[in-house]
Design a protein around this motif. Structure first.
Motif, PDB file in Angstrom:
ATOM      1  N   ILE A 140     -38.006  37.646  -5.971  1.00  0.00           N
ATOM      2  CA  ILE A 140     -39.477  37.600  -6.016  1.00  0.00           C
ATOM      3  C   ILE A 140     -40.083  38.962  -5.703  1.00  0.00           C
ATOM      4  O   ILE A 140     -41.286  39.081  -5.519  1.00  0.00           O
ATOM      5  CB  ILE A 140     -40.014  36.564  -5.015  1.00  0.00           C
ATOM      6  CG1 ILE A 140     -39.561  36.903  -3.597  1.00  0.00           C
ATOM      7  CG2 ILE A 140     -39.570  35.167  -5.383  1.00  0.00           C
ATOM      8  CD1 ILE A 140     -40.183  36.001  -2.544  1.00  0.00           C
ATOM      9  N   GLY A 141     -39.224  39.964  -5.649  1.00  0.00           N
ATOM     10  CA  GLY A 141     -39.704  41.308  -5.370  1.00  0.00           C
ATOM     11  C   GLY A 141     -38.576  42.183  -4.867  1.00  0.00           C
ATOM     12  O   GLY A 141     -37.387  41.803  -4.899  1.00  0.00           O
ATOM     13  N   THR A 142     -38.914  43.373  -4.420  1.00  0.00           N
ATOM     14  CA  THR A 142     -37.928  44.304  -3.871  1.00  0.00           C
ATOM     15  C   THR A 142     -38.378  44.745  -2.486  1.00  0.00           C
ATOM     16  O   THR A 142     -39.514  44.503  -2.080  1.00  0.00           O
ATOM     17  CB  THR A 142     -37.774  45.542  -4.778  1.00  0.00           C
ATOM     18  OG1 THR A 142     -39.060  46.182  -4.875  1.00  0.00           O
ATOM     19  CG2 THR A 142     -37.274  45.154  -6.150  1.00  0.00           C
ATOM     20  N   CYS A 143     -37.462  45.372  -1.760  1.00  0.00           N
ATOM     21  CA  CYS A 143     -37.790  45.902  -0.440  1.00  0.00           C
ATOM     22  C   CYS A 143     -36.987  47.161  -0.197  1.00  0.00           C
ATOM     23  O   CYS A 143     -35.916  47.361  -0.789  1.00  0.00           O
ATOM     24  CB  CYS A 143     -37.509  44.868   0.659  1.00  0.00           C
ATOM     25  SG  CYS A 143     -35.773  44.485   0.867  1.00  0.00           S
ATOM     26  N   LYS A 144     -37.507  47.985   0.663  1.00  0.00           N
ATOM     27  CA  LYS A 144     -36.860  49.240   1.030  1.00  0.00           C
ATOM     28  C   LYS A 144     -36.570  49.218   2.521  1.00  0.00           C
ATOM     29  O   LYS A 144     -37.456  48.888   3.323  1.00  0.00           O
ATOM     30  CB  LYS A 144     -37.757  50.430   0.697  1.00  0.00           C
ATOM     31  CG  LYS A 144     -37.145  51.789   1.044  1.00  0.00           C
ATOM     32  CD  LYS A 144     -38.094  52.925   0.677  1.00  0.00           C
ATOM     33  CE  LYS A 144     -37.496  54.282   1.028  1.00  0.00           C
ATOM     34  NZ  LYS A 144     -38.416  55.390   0.713  1.00  0.00           N
ATOM     35  N   ALA A 145     -35.335  49.503   2.894  1.00  0.00           N
ATOM     36  CA  ALA A 145     -34.937  49.488   4.302  1.00  0.00           C
ATOM     37  C   ALA A 145     -35.559  50.677   5.027  1.00  0.00           C
ATOM     38  O   ALA A 145     -35.357  51.825   4.637  1.00  0.00           O
ATOM     39  CB  ALA A 145     -33.424  49.521   4.441  1.00  0.00           C
ATOM     40  N   LEU A 146     -36.341  50.391   6.060  1.00  0.00           N
ATOM     41  CA  LEU A 146     -36.964  51.457   6.860  1.00  0.00           C
ATOM     42  C   LEU A 146     -36.011  51.980   7.926  1.00  0.00           C
ATOM     43  O   LEU A 146     -36.107  53.132   8.338  1.00  0.00           O
ATOM     44  CB  LEU A 146     -38.238  50.936   7.520  1.00  0.00           C
ATOM     45  CG  LEU A 146     -39.321  50.422   6.570  1.00  0.00           C
ATOM     46  CD1 LEU A 146     -40.488  49.851   7.362  1.00  0.00           C
ATOM     47  CD2 LEU A 146     -39.798  51.547   5.664  1.00  0.00           C
ATOM     48  N   TYR A 147     -35.101  51.107   8.395  1.00  0.00           N
ATOM     49  CA  TYR A 147     -34.155  51.492   9.440  1.00  0.00           C
ATOM     50  C   TYR A 147     -32.789  50.891   9.105  1.00  0.00           C
ATOM     51  O   TYR A 147     -32.657  49.958   8.300  1.00  0.00           O
ATOM     52  CB  TYR A 147     -34.599  50.989  10.824  1.00  0.00           C
ATOM     53  CG  TYR A 147     -36.035  51.217  11.139  1.00  0.00           C
ATOM     54  CD1 TYR A 147     -36.986  50.210  10.963  1.00  0.00           C
ATOM     55  CD2 TYR A 147     -36.482  52.454  11.606  1.00  0.00           C
ATOM     56  CE1 TYR A 147     -38.318  50.419  11.234  1.00  0.00           C
ATOM     57  CE2 TYR A 147     -37.824  52.670  11.885  1.00  0.00           C
ATOM     58  CZ  TYR A 147     -38.733  51.640  11.685  1.00  0.00           C
ATOM     59  OH  TYR A 147     -40.046  51.849  11.976  1.00  0.00           O
ATOM     60  N   THR A 148     -31.776  51.422   9.718  1.00  0.00           N
ATOM     61  CA  THR A 148     -30.436  50.880   9.572  1.00  0.00           C
ATOM     62  C   THR A 148     -30.294  49.641  10.451  1.00  0.00           C
ATOM     63  O   THR A 148     -30.685  49.640  11.618  1.00  0.00           O
ATOM     64  CB  THR A 148     -29.376  51.922   9.967  1.00  0.00           C
ATOM     65  OG1 THR A 148     -29.517  53.057   9.091  1.00  0.00           O
ATOM     66  CG2 THR A 148     -27.969  51.351   9.844  1.00  0.00           C
ATOM     67  N   PHE A 149     -29.738  48.544   9.881  1.00  0.00           N
ATOM     68  CA  PHE A 149     -29.562  47.282  10.622  1.00  0.00           C
ATOM     69  C   PHE A 149     -28.123  46.824  10.488  1.00  0.00           C
ATOM     70  O   PHE A 149     -27.585  46.710   9.380  1.00  0.00           O
ATOM     71  CB  PHE A 149     -30.517  46.216  10.079  1.00  0.00           C
ATOM     72  CG  PHE A 149     -30.276  44.845  10.638  1.00  0.00           C
ATOM     73  CD1 PHE A 149     -29.711  43.841   9.866  1.00  0.00           C
ATOM     74  CD2 PHE A 149     -30.583  44.572  11.956  1.00  0.00           C
ATOM     75  CE1 PHE A 149     -29.482  42.590  10.385  1.00  0.00           C
ATOM     76  CE2 PHE A 149     -30.357  43.318  12.491  1.00  0.00           C
ATOM     77  CZ  PHE A 149     -29.796  42.323  11.700  1.00  0.00           C
TER      78      PHE A 149
ATOM     79  N   GLU B  35     -32.216  52.176   1.692  1.00  0.00           N
ATOM     80  CA  GLU B  35     -31.591  51.344   0.664  1.00  0.00           C
ATOM     81  C   GLU B  35     -32.620  50.398   0.045  1.00  0.00           C
ATOM     82  O   GLU B  35     -33.468  49.837   0.739  1.00  0.00           O
ATOM     83  CB  GLU B  35     -30.448  50.549   1.292  1.00  0.00           C
ATOM     84  CG  GLU B  35     -29.650  49.749   0.273  1.00  0.00           C
ATOM     85  CD  GLU B  35     -28.506  49.006   0.942  1.00  0.00           C
ATOM     86  OE1 GLU B  35     -28.425  49.050   2.172  1.00  0.00           O
ATOM     87  OE2 GLU B  35     -27.705  48.374   0.211  1.00  0.00           O
ATOM     88  N   THR B  36     -32.529  50.173  -1.260  1.00  0.00           N
ATOM     89  CA  THR B  36     -33.419  49.266  -1.976  1.00  0.00           C
ATOM     90  C   THR B  36     -32.675  47.985  -2.304  1.00  0.00           C
ATOM     91  O   THR B  36     -31.543  48.025  -2.810  1.00  0.00           O
ATOM     92  CB  THR B  36     -33.953  49.915  -3.260  1.00  0.00           C
ATOM     93  OG1 THR B  36     -34.643  51.128  -2.921  1.00  0.00           O
ATOM     94  CG2 THR B  36     -34.911  48.982  -3.992  1.00  0.00           C
ATOM     95  N   LEU B  37     -33.298  46.824  -2.011  1.00  0.00           N
ATOM     96  CA  LEU B  37     -32.657  45.538  -2.228  1.00  0.00           C
ATOM     97  C   LEU B  37     -33.662  44.576  -2.842  1.00  0.00           C
ATOM     98  O   LEU B  37     -34.864  44.845  -2.884  1.00  0.00           O
ATOM     99  CB  LEU B  37     -32.115  44.967  -0.898  1.00  0.00           C
ATOM    100  CG  LEU B  37     -31.232  45.914  -0.083  1.00  0.00           C
ATOM    101  CD1 LEU B  37     -32.015  46.383   1.126  1.00  0.00           C
ATOM    102  CD2 LEU B  37     -29.944  45.227   0.348  1.00  0.00           C
ATOM    103  N   TYR B  38     -33.148  43.411  -3.287  1.00  0.00           N
ATOM    104  CA  TYR B  38     -34.001  42.388  -3.888  1.00  0.00           C
ATOM    105  C   TYR B  38     -34.420  41.383  -2.825  1.00  0.00           C
ATOM    106  O   TYR B  38     -33.637  40.993  -1.968  1.00  0.00           O
ATOM    107  CB  TYR B  38     -33.254  41.662  -5.009  1.00  0.00           C
ATOM    108  CG  TYR B  38     -32.958  42.541  -6.209  1.00  0.00           C
ATOM    109  CD1 TYR B  38     -31.691  43.115  -6.367  1.00  0.00           C
ATOM    110  CD2 TYR B  38     -33.930  42.791  -7.163  1.00  0.00           C
ATOM    111  CE1 TYR B  38     -31.416  43.920  -7.465  1.00  0.00           C
ATOM    112  CE2 TYR B  38     -33.660  43.599  -8.262  1.00  0.00           C
ATOM    113  CZ  TYR B  38     -32.395  44.177  -8.413  1.00  0.00           C
ATOM    114  OH  TYR B  38     -32.132  44.968  -9.467  1.00  0.00           O
ATOM    115  N   VAL B  39     -35.674  40.940  -2.900  1.00  0.00           N
ATOM    116  CA  VAL B  39     -36.192  39.914  -2.004  1.00  0.00           C
ATOM    117  C   VAL B  39     -36.127  38.580  -2.734  1.00  0.00           C
ATOM    118  O   VAL B  39     -36.674  38.438  -3.832  1.00  0.00           O
ATOM    119  CB  VAL B  39     -37.651  40.208  -1.581  1.00  0.00           C
ATOM    120  CG1 VAL B  39     -38.176  39.094  -0.689  1.00  0.00           C
ATOM    121  CG2 VAL B  39     -37.732  41.545  -0.859  1.00  0.00           C
ATOM    122  N   ILE B  40     -35.441  37.585  -2.121  1.00  0.00           N
ATOM    123  CA  ILE B  40     -35.347  36.262  -2.742  1.00  0.00           C
ATOM    124  C   ILE B  40     -36.091  35.202  -1.937  1.00  0.00           C
ATOM    125  O   ILE B  40     -36.277  34.088  -2.401  1.00  0.00           O
ATOM    126  CB  ILE B  40     -33.877  35.845  -2.931  1.00  0.00           C
ATOM    127  CG1 ILE B  40     -33.156  35.823  -1.589  1.00  0.00           C
ATOM    128  CG2 ILE B  40     -33.182  36.780  -3.911  1.00  0.00           C
ATOM    129  CD1 ILE B  40     -31.729  35.310  -1.705  1.00  0.00           C
TER     130      ILE B  40
END
Length: 605
Positions: free
Chosen positions: A536-545, A559-564
Motif C-alpha cells: 500500500i506504499g513504500t517507506c524509508k528506514a530512518l534508523y537501523t533496527f 533502506e527502502t521497503l514496501y508497506v503492506i
C-alpha cells in the motif's frame, strides 16, 4: 526595688522604655499573626496535595485502588486531610487566644500608660509652677530688702545733714520705715512660699512620682507577664494537636502495615489471567532428511518413519506473541519462508496442503475463534458476549454483567412491590388516590423486569458456556500454541501448526512431514489460491533496527521497503523486503509514503 525611689529623676527614660515594651508586644503579635498565615497556607497546600493525588471518579485509577498498596496510599491521602485540619486548628486557636487577646490588651495598655504619664506631667507642671512662685517671691524679697537699705541710708544721710529741714528728715524717716515694712512683708511672703514649695517638692519626689512610677512599673510587669503567658499559649496550642497529629501518623503507619503483597499479586492474576495454556516445546527439525530422499515412489514413505517425531516447520518458534508487550507484537512468518517449503524433487512435502486445510477448517468450526491482544488494540466495537477477550477475562466480564443485571432486576422488583402496596392502599382507601392510575406504571416495571431477565439469561448462558470450557481448555491451548499429542505420530504428522496473526487472523504454516500422498500439482493449485498482502506504499528506514523478536524485521538506515499494513495505533508498521521476508518494524524508525490508490492490507479475522 521600686522605680519610684530608684528612678525618681528618669521620667523621660521610663517613658521611652514603656513605649519600647509596647512595641515589643506588637512585634510579637505580628509574629504570631504571620505564623497563623503560614499554618493556613500549609494546610491549604496539604489539602491541595491530597486532592491532586486522589483517584478521579469513573476513571481507570479507581480500579487500581483495589490493591492494598493503593488503598494504603488512599488512606495516607485521607489522613493528610486530617493532618491539614490540625494546622488549621493551630491557626484558629492562635488567632483567638493570642492575636486577638493581645491586640485588645495592647489598646488597654496604651490607654493606661497614657493616663500614668499624663498624671506625671501634671505633677511636673505643678512643681514647676511652685518653683516659679518661689523664685518670684525670693526676687521680690531681695528687691524690697535693697530698697529698704537704700531708704535707711538716705534717712541717715538726711538726718546728719544740718542744712536739711526737719520736715525733709521726717519724710526720709517715714520712707525708710515704709521700705523696711515692705521688706518684712516680702520676707514673710517668701518664707511662706518657700515652706509651701518645700512641702510640694517633698510630696512630688516622695509621694506623687513614686506612686506614678510604681503604677508604671506594675503596668510594665503585667505586660511582661502577659507576653510570657502568650508564649506558653503559643506552645500549648501546638501541643494540643500533637496527639491528633500522632493519631494521623499512626493511621498512616497502620495503613502501611495493612499492605498485603500476596493479595496484590493474586489481584494481578485475577485481572490479567487469560486462561490460555503456555506454548509447548519446540521440536528439533532434521534438515538432513531431504539429503536422504530419492526420486523413487517410495522415498517419501520410507523417510516419513524417521520424521514422525517432527512437529513444526523450520521457521516455527512457538506461539509466544500473545504474551509479548503490546508495543512489540511480532507477526507470523510467511509460509514461504519455511525451509521445508522449498521444493526438493517430484516428491516434495508440499503434498500435505490438503490435510492441513482440512485440519484448519475443522478447528475453526469446532472451536470459538481466539482473538489476540493485538486485534483488541486495532479498535472496533466490543462484542456483546466479550468473545474478543481471553477465556478467564471473558468469564469475569460476563460474571460482572450478570451481577449488574441481577441488581437491576432486584431494584425493579422492589419498585414493583412498592407500587403494588400503594395500589392496595388506594383500593382500601379510594380517597387517597385512584388505583387504576398505577396500572400503567406497574405494567412498565413488569416489562422492564422481563427484559432484564431475558438479558440476564443470555449472559448466564454465555457464562455457563465459558465456565464449561475453562477446565478443559488444555486441548484448545495446545492447538492454539501448536502443541499436539506426541504419542500419536499419525495425528501429529498429518496436521500443520495452527497460528493466529497479530491482527486476529489465522494462518497456516506447512510442516515438512506428511502421511497422505497428494500430487504436487494439486498442492500447487491450492497454494496459489492464497495471495500475499498487496503493498500500500513504500517507506524509508530512518534508523537501523535489529529485529530480534519473532515477527520483526531488521532494517538498515536509508533502506527502502514496501508497506503492506500501516500502523494501527500500536506503534508498529508491517513491511516487506522481498517475497520471502516480511514483518514488523517500529513506526518511529521509518518514514512512510502511502499510495493513495491502494486499498490497504487485507486482514483475516
Amino acid at each position: 526595688m521600686s522605680w519610684g525611689t530608684e528612678l525618681w529623676d528618669q521620667f523621660d527614660n521610663l517613658e521611652k522604655h514603656t513605649q519600647w515594651g509596647i512595641d515589643i508586644l506588637e512585634k510579637y503579635i505580628k509574629f504570631v499573626k504571620e505564623r497563623t498565615e503560614i499554618e493556613l497556607s500549609y494546610a491549604k497546600q496539604l489539602r491541595n496535595l491530597a486532592k491532586k493525588y486522589q483517584p478521579k471518579k469513573n476513571s481507570k485509577e479507581e480500579e487500581e485502588y483495589r490493591y492494598t498498596a493503593c488503598k494504603a496510599f488512599l488512606s495516607t491521602l485521607n489522613e493528610m486531610n486530617d493532618y491539614a485540619g490540625q494546622h488549621e486548628v493551630i491557626s484558629e486557636n492562635m488567632t483567638s487566644n493570642i492575636t486577638v487577646e493581645l491586640a485588645r490588651y495592647v489598646q488597654e495598655l496604651k490607654q493606661e500608660r497614657k493616663s500614668y504619664f499624663h498624671d506625671g506631667r501634671k505633677a511636673q507642671q505643678h512643681i514647676e509652677i511652685c518653683w516659679k512662685q518661689l523664685e518670684s517671691s525670693k526676687r521680690r524679697f531681695e528687691r524690697d530688702c535693697k530698697e529698704a537699705d537704700r531708704a535707711q541710708q538716705y534717712f541717715e544721710k538726711m538726718d546728719a545733714d544740718i542744712n536739711v529741714t526737719k520736715a525733709d528728715v521726717e519724710k526720709a524717716r517715714q520712707q525708710a520705715q515704709v521700705r523696711h515694712q515692705m521688706a518684712e512683708d516680702s520676707k514673710a511672703d517668701y518664707s511662706s512660699i518657700l515652706q509651701k514649695f518645700n512641702h510640694e517638692q517633698h510630696e512630688y519626689y516622695h509621694t506623687h512620682i513614686p506612686n506614678i512610677f510604681q503604677k508604671i512599673q506594675e503596668m510594665e510587669e503585667r505586660r511582661i507577664v502577659r507576653i510570657g503567658e502568650s508564649m506558653k499559649t503559643y506552645a500549648e496550642v501546638d501541643r494540643q494537636v500533637i496527639p491528633i497529629i500522632g493519631k494521623c501518623l499512626d493511621e498512616i503507619v497502620k495503613a502501611a502495615e495493612s499492605i498485603d503483597q500476596k493479595n496484590d499479586s493474586q489481584l494481578v492474576i485475577e485481572a490479567y489471567k487469560s486462561g490460555f495454556e503456555p506454548p509447548g516445546d519446540i521440536e528439533f527439525e532434521d534438515y538432513t532428511q531431504p539429503m536422504k530422499r530419492t526420486v523413487s515412489d517410495n522415498s517419501l514413505s520410507n523417510s516419513r518413519e524417521g520424521k514422525s517425531e517432527l512437529k513444526f516447520g523450520g521457521k516455527s518458534k512457538g506461539k509466544l506473541w500473545p504474551f509479548i508487550k503490546k508495543n512489540k507484537p511480532p507477526p507470523p512468518p510467511p509460509a514461504s519462508a519455511s525451509p521445508s517449503a522449498v521444493p526438493n524433487g517430484p516428491q516434495s512435502p508440499k503434498q500435505q496442503k490438503e490435510p492441513l486445510s482440512h485440519r484448519f477448517n475443522e478447528f475453526m468450526t469446532s472451536k470459538p475463534k481466539m482473538h489476540c491482544f493485538r486485534s483488541l488494540k486495532r479498535g472496533g466495537a466490543t462484542p456483546e458476549d466479550f468473545s474478543n477477550l481471553p477465556p478467564e477475562q471473558r468469564r469475569k466480564k460476563l460474571q460482572q454483567k450478570v451481577d449488574e443485571l441481577n441488581k437491576e432486576i432486584q431494584k425493579e422488583m422492589d419498585q414493583r412491590d412498592a407500587i403494588t402496596k400503594m395500589k392496595d392502599v388506594y383500593l382500601k382507601n379510594p380517597q387517597m388516590g385512584d388505583p387504576a392510575s398505577l396500572d400503567h406504571k406497574l405494567a412498565e416495571v413488569s416489562q422492564n423486569i422481563e427484559k432484564l431477565r431475558l438479558e440476564a439469561q443470555k449472559f448466564e448462558a454465555w457464562l455457563a458456556e465459558v465456565e464449561g470450557r475453562l477446565p478443559a481448555r488444555s486441548e484448545q491451548g495446545r492447538r492454539q500454541s501448536g502443541m499436539f499429542d506426541a504419542q500419536n505420530p499419525a495425528t501429529v504428522n498429518s496436521c500443520a501448526q495452527d497460528r493466529e496473526s497479530p491482527d486476529g487472523s489465522y494462518t497456516e504454516e506447512q510442516s515438512q512431514e506428511g502421511e497422505v500422498k497428494v500430487l504436487a500439482t494439486d498442492f500447487d493449485d491450492e497454494f496459489d489460491e492464497e495471495e500475499p498482502l498487496p503493498a500500500i506504499g513504500t517507506c524509508k528506514a530512518l534508523y537501523t533496527f535489529e529485529g530480534q523478536n519473532e515477527g520483526t524485521v531488521s532494517v538498515v538506515e536509508g533502506e527502502t521497503l514496501y508497506v503492506i499494513e500501516e500502523d494501527k495505533g500500536d506503534g508498529w508498521t508491517r513491511i516487506r523486503r522481498n517475497e520471502d521476508e516480511e514483518g514488523y518494524v517500529p513506526t518511529s524508525y521509518v518514514e512512510v509514503y502511502l499510495d493513495k490508490n491502494a486499498k490497504g492490507a487485507k486482514t483475516y479475522i
